[in-house]
Scaffold this motif. Structure first.
Motif, PDB file in Angstrom:
ATOM      1  N   ILE A   1       0.907  -1.245   0.149  1.00  0.00           N
ATOM      2  CA  ILE A   1      -0.264   0.171  -0.063  1.00  0.00           C
ATOM      3  C   ILE A   1       0.945   1.119  -0.004  1.00  0.00           C
ATOM      4  CG2 ILE A   1      -1.804   1.213   1.271  1.00  0.00           C
ATOM      5  CD1 ILE A   1      -2.018  -1.572   2.907  1.00  0.00           C
ATOM      6  N   THR A   2       0.969   1.978  -1.021  1.00  0.00           N
ATOM      7  CA  THR A   2       1.797   3.129  -1.133  1.00  0.00           C
ATOM      8  C   THR A   2       1.041   4.470  -1.148  1.00  0.00           C
ATOM      9  OG1 THR A   2       2.908   1.319  -2.375  1.00  0.00           O
ATOM     10  CG2 THR A   2       3.849   3.571  -2.642  1.00  0.00           C
TER      11      THR A   2
ATOM     12  N   THR B   1       1.179   7.019   2.174  1.00  0.00           N
ATOM     13  CA  THR B   1       1.914   7.957   3.046  1.00  0.00           C
ATOM     14  C   THR B   1       3.023   8.552   2.343  1.00  0.00           C
ATOM     15  OG1 THR B   1       1.108   6.817   4.706  1.00  0.00           O
ATOM     16  CG2 THR B   1       3.029   8.450   4.990  1.00  0.00           C
TER      17      THR B   1
ATOM     18  N   GLY C   1       0.956  12.564   5.992  1.00  0.00           N
ATOM     19  CA  GLY C   1       1.032  11.349   6.772  1.00  0.00           C
ATOM     20  C   GLY C   1      -0.687  11.207   7.242  1.00  0.00           C
ATOM     21  N   ASN C   2      -1.211  11.680   8.107  1.00  0.00           N
ATOM     22  CA  ASN C   2      -2.749  11.549   8.337  1.00  0.00           C
ATOM     23  C   ASN C   2      -3.520  12.324   7.323  1.00  0.00           C
ATOM     24  OD1 ASN C   2      -3.359   9.745  10.744  1.00  0.00           O
ATOM     25  ND2 ASN C   2      -1.658  10.984  11.551  1.00  0.00           N
TER      26      ASN C   2
ATOM     27  N   ILE D   1       6.461   2.606   3.724  1.00  0.00           N
ATOM     28  CA  ILE D   1       5.566   1.937   2.925  1.00  0.00           C
ATOM     29  C   ILE D   1       6.369   0.557   3.438  1.00  0.00           C
ATOM     30  CG2 ILE D   1       5.169   1.117   0.759  1.00  0.00           C
ATOM     31  CD1 ILE D   1       4.454   4.176   1.545  1.00  0.00           C
ATOM     32  N   THR D   2       5.249  -0.257   4.146  1.00  0.00           N
ATOM     33  CA  THR D   2       5.637  -1.620   4.742  1.00  0.00           C
ATOM     34  C   THR D   2       5.970  -2.413   3.438  1.00  0.00           C
ATOM     35  OG1 THR D   2       4.280  -1.285   6.449  1.00  0.00           O
ATOM     36  CG2 THR D   2       4.739  -3.450   6.051  1.00  0.00           C
TER      37      THR D   2
ATOM     38  N   VAL E   1      10.192  -0.448  14.896  1.00  0.00           N
ATOM     39  CA  VAL E   1       8.946  -1.458  14.856  1.00  0.00           C
ATOM     40  C   VAL E   1       8.610  -2.192  13.556  1.00  0.00           C
ATOM     41  CG1 VAL E   1       7.916   0.105  16.613  1.00  0.00           C
ATOM     42  CG2 VAL E   1       7.640   0.519  14.090  1.00  0.00           C
TER      43      VAL E   1
ATOM     44  N   THR F   1       9.874  -1.134   6.570  1.00  0.00           N
ATOM     45  CA  THR F   1       9.231  -0.049   5.874  1.00  0.00           C
ATOM     46  C   THR F   1      10.346   0.742   4.947  1.00  0.00           C
ATOM     47  OG1 THR F   1       9.232   1.451   7.834  1.00  0.00           O
ATOM     48  CG2 THR F   1       7.381   0.304   7.457  1.00  0.00           C
TER      49      THR F   1
ATOM     50  N   VAL G   1       3.624   1.202  17.685  1.00  0.00           N
ATOM     51  CA  VAL G   1       3.456   1.652  16.462  1.00  0.00           C
ATOM     52  C   VAL G   1       1.582   1.689  16.291  1.00  0.00           C
ATOM     53  CG1 VAL G   1       3.364  -0.625  15.156  1.00  0.00           C
ATOM     54  CG2 VAL G   1       3.861   1.439  13.871  1.00  0.00           C
TER      55      VAL G   1
ATOM     56  N   VAL H   1      -0.287   4.621  15.761  1.00  0.00           N
ATOM     57  CA  VAL H   1       0.087   5.493  14.610  1.00  0.00           C
ATOM     58  C   VAL H   1      -0.491   5.261  13.294  1.00  0.00           C
ATOM     59  CG1 VAL H   1       2.091   6.288  13.131  1.00  0.00           C
ATOM     60  CG2 VAL H   1       2.402   6.017  15.698  1.00  0.00           C
ATOM     61  N   THR H   2      -0.501   3.960  12.840  1.00  0.00           N
ATOM     62  CA  THR H   2      -0.908   3.579  11.379  1.00  0.00           C
ATOM     63  C   THR H   2      -2.298   3.628  11.231  1.00  0.00           C
ATOM     64  OG1 THR H   2      -0.769   1.316  12.013  1.00  0.00           O
ATOM     65  CG2 THR H   2       1.284   2.307  10.971  1.00  0.00           C
ATOM     66  N   VAL H   3      -2.767   3.743   9.970  1.00  0.00           N
ATOM     67  CA  VAL H   3      -4.148   3.689   9.667  1.00  0.00           C
ATOM     68  C   VAL H   3      -5.136   4.784  10.354  1.00  0.00           C
ATOM     69  CG1 VAL H   3      -5.868   2.015   8.426  1.00  0.00           C
ATOM     70  CG2 VAL H   3      -3.547   1.290   9.353  1.00  0.00           C
TER      71      VAL H   3
ATOM     72  N   SER I   1      -4.456   7.527  13.354  1.00  0.00           N
ATOM     73  CA  SER I   1      -4.003   7.761  14.741  1.00  0.00           C
ATOM     74  C   SER I   1      -5.305   8.037  15.667  1.00  0.00           C
ATOM     75  CB  SER I   1      -3.037   8.789  15.001  1.00  0.00           C
ATOM     76  OG  SER I   1      -3.785  10.193  14.560  1.00  0.00           O
TER      77      SER I   1
ATOM     78  N   ARG J   1     -11.905  11.693  16.193  1.00  0.00           N
ATOM     79  CA  ARG J   1     -12.456  12.755  15.206  1.00  0.00           C
ATOM     80  C   ARG J   1     -13.795  11.813  14.557  1.00  0.00           C
ATOM     81  NH1 ARG J   1      -9.355  15.511  10.377  1.00  0.00           N
ATOM     82  NH2 ARG J   1      -9.506  13.500   9.664  1.00  0.00           N
TER      83      ARG J   1
HETATM   84  C1  LIG Z   1       5.680   1.106  10.911  1.00  0.00           C
HETATM   85  C2  LIG Z   1       4.944   1.817  10.047  1.00  0.00           C
HETATM   86  C3  LIG Z   1       4.254   1.125   8.796  1.00  0.00           C
HETATM   87  C4  LIG Z   1       3.447   1.901   8.096  1.00  0.00           C
HETATM   88  N1  LIG Z   1       3.048   1.192   6.856  1.00  0.00           N
HETATM   89  C5  LIG Z   1       2.424   1.912   5.594  1.00  0.00           C
HETATM   90  C6  LIG Z   1       2.234   1.452   4.539  1.00  0.00           C
HETATM   91  O1  LIG Z   1       2.243   0.393   4.307  1.00  0.00           O
HETATM   92  N2  LIG Z   1       1.567   2.243   3.595  1.00  0.00           N
HETATM   93  C7  LIG Z   1       1.351   3.748   3.971  1.00  0.00           C
HETATM   94  O2  LIG Z   1       0.871   4.264   2.829  1.00  0.00           O
HETATM   95  N3  LIG Z   1       1.610   4.214   4.904  1.00  0.00           N
HETATM   96  C8  LIG Z   1       2.101   3.339   5.956  1.00  0.00           C
HETATM   97  N4  LIG Z   1       2.513   4.050   7.055  1.00  0.00           N
HETATM   98  C9  LIG Z   1       2.274   5.256   7.605  1.00  0.00           C
HETATM   99  C10 LIG Z   1       1.037   5.581   8.534  1.00  0.00           C
HETATM  100  O3  LIG Z   1      -0.104   5.067   8.318  1.00  0.00           O
HETATM  101  C11 LIG Z   1       0.562   6.918   9.041  1.00  0.00           C
HETATM  102  O4  LIG Z   1      -0.134   7.442   8.329  1.00  0.00           O
HETATM  103  C12 LIG Z   1       1.680   7.571   9.140  1.00  0.00           C
HETATM  104  O5  LIG Z   1       2.860   7.190   9.680  1.00  0.00           O
HETATM  105  C13 LIG Z   1       1.259   8.996  10.053  1.00  0.00           C
HETATM  106  O6  LIG Z   1       1.938   9.924   9.429  1.00  0.00           O
HETATM  107  P1  LIG Z   1       2.911  10.849   9.941  1.00  0.00           P
HETATM  108  O7  LIG Z   1       4.159  10.219  10.665  1.00  0.00           O
HETATM  109  O8  LIG Z   1       3.580  11.898   8.939  1.00  0.00           O
HETATM  110  O9  LIG Z   1       2.188  11.847  11.202  1.00  0.00           O
HETATM  111  P2  LIG Z   1       1.424  13.072  11.132  1.00  0.00           P
HETATM  112  O10 LIG Z   1       0.265  13.054  10.289  1.00  0.00           O
HETATM  113  O11 LIG Z   1       2.533  14.264  11.014  1.00  0.00           O
HETATM  114  O12 LIG Z   1       1.170  13.135  12.716  1.00  0.00           O
HETATM  115  C14 LIG Z   1       1.880  13.437  13.804  1.00  0.00           C
HETATM  116  C15 LIG Z   1       1.086  13.606  15.141  1.00  0.00           C
HETATM  117  O13 LIG Z   1      -0.176  14.572  14.795  1.00  0.00           O
HETATM  118  C16 LIG Z   1      -1.175  14.212  15.200  1.00  0.00           C
HETATM  119  N5  LIG Z   1      -2.231  14.832  14.215  1.00  0.00           N
HETATM  120  C17 LIG Z   1      -2.306  14.840  12.850  1.00  0.00           C
HETATM  121  N6  LIG Z   1      -3.379  15.516  12.252  1.00  0.00           N
HETATM  122  C18 LIG Z   1      -4.021  15.793  13.395  1.00  0.00           C
HETATM  123  C19 LIG Z   1      -5.397  16.463  13.391  1.00  0.00           C
HETATM  124  N7  LIG Z   1      -6.105  16.900  12.314  1.00  0.00           N
HETATM  125  N8  LIG Z   1      -5.974  16.415  14.553  1.00  0.00           N
HETATM  126  C20 LIG Z   1      -5.135  16.076  15.818  1.00  0.00           C
HETATM  127  N9  LIG Z   1      -4.019  15.483  15.862  1.00  0.00           N
HETATM  128  C21 LIG Z   1      -3.614  15.183  14.515  1.00  0.00           C
HETATM  129  C22 LIG Z   1      -1.288  12.610  14.867  1.00  0.00           C
HETATM  130  O14 LIG Z   1      -2.238  12.089  15.646  1.00  0.00           O
HETATM  131  C23 LIG Z   1       0.202  12.502  15.372  1.00  0.00           C
HETATM  132  O15 LIG Z   1      -0.012  12.181  16.813  1.00  0.00           O
HETATM  133  C24 LIG Z   1       3.136   3.182   8.207  1.00  0.00           C
HETATM  134  C25 LIG Z   1       3.738   4.069   9.396  1.00  0.00           C
HETATM  135  C26 LIG Z   1       4.564   3.253  10.177  1.00  0.00           C
HETATM  136  C27 LIG Z   1       5.109   4.063  11.300  1.00  0.00           C
END
Ligand SMILES: Cc1cc2nc3c(=O)[nH]c(=O)nc-3n(C[C@H](O)[C@H](O)[C@H](O)COP(=O)(O)OP(=O)(O)OC[C@H]3O[C@@H](n4cnc5c(N)ncnc54)[C@H](O)[C@@H]3O)c2cc1C
Length: 388
Positions: free
Chosen positions: A130-131, A133, A138-139, A164-165, A209, A215, A364, A367-369, A371, A377
């Protein structure tokens, strides 16, 4: 097929004896995960033969229809498989989760050519990732900046993905890109990109993790992708399906916390201080009793969400259950593994006991899918609050 939030969704077409299915998954995890995960964790290397074994056991494509070789079962059975595998190791289990989620984007939304990729994924011949982020998205998925520019019968992809896992192991990257920059999510599409295409580079991220399922940063530099690899479905339709992934994430951490609690109970019974087991002290015993309630509550919420998902009810009617399960399980696994670490005392901080590894793995979960905040929300909106 439409997946708008008001539309009824397809229901599973097959069923199984769930006790026998759970037994099969447990036996699979003992046979295929137990002997592999420690070495894979140490080496930060994914053992591809595990993916092949999972496919042979029918654990890839559990919810896929039979035309792509799937079992046509429900997310309830998929959750059972995820829980049982994660009881041994959540990080090899996540490889199956990724195959099932990325694969489902192709078989649920894809053309005949894209469904053929899904068929090969289910058969153990083609790993997918799944590609989505990016470093700046991120979120906030709608902020994805990778662009796809149409040139004749092809698209040219440019951009950088992160976290990207299995991105370096996958054969096909199911990639979200902007086809009409400036038009937000309406201008976004998914592409099934061959990872071996010229211009694709995968660099492992040094994460604490998910170690046996590493990743990666994935760079796309003028990567040419045929039009036939663009998924026809729009952003909203596909992202709606990611809610099923949240149920699997809840099941993953349910299995992990159950394992951590079992370990902590056993340790509290056999570790003696002051002439009695440490578990004879109410302060320790009550902490673990509280963890038992966490595990059971997570179990009920997770399987309730899976049942609601499989009921075929419109997405808008199941989001509250899905986000509640995901939020609770990902909070509870941190509490339970921290308790296990505490019970382990000084030895818990060494590699001689599994407590630290379990606690580290759990970090982790929130954090993923989506937070904690993203689930809160969604829940707040569903209970009628005017949150953005
Ligand atoms: C080990 C691992 C495996 C992963 N595998 C995949 C994968 O296979 N494919 C893929 O596409 N992605 C993957 N991800 C990405 C994952 O799904 C998250 O989307 C991503 O790590 C979160 O983005 P960020 O680290 O930029 O955090 P940010 O989005 O920058 O968030 C940082 C903090 O701010 C908070 N925050 C952000 N927005 C808000 C808001 N509106 N209100 C309140 N708080 C907020 C968050 O909750 C968090 O605490 C992976 C991540 C990890 C760590």
């Amino acid at each position: 097929m439409t997946l708008s939030s008001d539309a009824a969704r397809p229901r599973p077409v097959n069923s199984v004896d769930r006790t026998a299915f759970r037994d099969m998954c447990r036996a699979f995890a003992r046979r295929e995960i137990e002997p592999r995960w420690r070495e894979a964790d140490r080496e930060r290397r994914f053992p591809r033969e595990f993916y092949v074994a999972a496919a042979r056991a029918g654990l890839i494509g559990i919810t896929a229809d039979e035309s792509v070789g799937g079992a046509g079962l429900g997310s309830y059975e998929e959750a059972i498989a995820m829980e049982e595998m994660s009881r041994i190791n959540p990080n090899l289990a996540v490889a199956v989760l990724v195959q099932n989620v990325a694969g489902s984007l192709l078989y649920e939304h894809g053309t005949a050519e894209q469904r053929e990729i899904a068929r090969r994924t289910v058969a153990g011949e083609c790993m997918v990732a799944i590609t989505v982020t990016e470093p700046e998205a991120g979120n906030d998925v709608q902020n994805v900046r990778t662009t796809a520019t149409r040139v004749g019968d092809e698209w040219v992809l440019d951009g950088l993905k992160s976290f990207i896992t299995l991105g370096g192991e996958a054969d096909v990257l199911v990639t979200l890109a902007q086809t009409e920059p400036g038009s937000g999510r309406e201008g976004m599409r998914f592409f099934a990109v061959d990872r071996h295409s010229p211009g694709v580079t995968a660099t492992q991220i040094d994460a604490y993790v998910n170690r046996p399922a590493p990743t990666y940063r994935i760079a796309f530099d003028q990567v040419r992708v045929p039009e036939s690899r663009r998924l026809p479905a729009g952003f909203r339709e596909i992202m709606a399906g990611f809610n099923r992934e949240r149920i699997m994430v809840a099941a993953r951490w349910l299995g992990h916390m159950h394992h951590a609690l079992e370990w902590a109970i056993e340790y509290a019974r056999v570790r003696h201080q002051f002439g009695r087991p440490i578990g004879a002290n109410q302060s320790i015993a009550f902490q673990l009793a509280q963890c038992h309630v966490d595990v059971e509550a997570a179990r009920h919420l997770t399987y309730h969400a899976a049942e609601r998902w499989d009921s075929g009810a419109p997405l808008r009617d199941v989001i509250l259950d899905v986000s509640s399960a995901k939020l609770f399980a990902t909070q509870a696994v941190v509490r339970v593994t921290q308790a296990a670490l505490h019970v382990g005392g000084g030895w818990g901080l060494t590699e001689e006991l599994p407590a630290m590894r379990m606690a580290l793995d759990a970090l982790v979960a929130p954090v993923t899918v989506g937070s904690y905040e993203i689930q809160l929300r969604a829940i707040a909106r569903e209970i009628g609050l005017p949150v953005e």
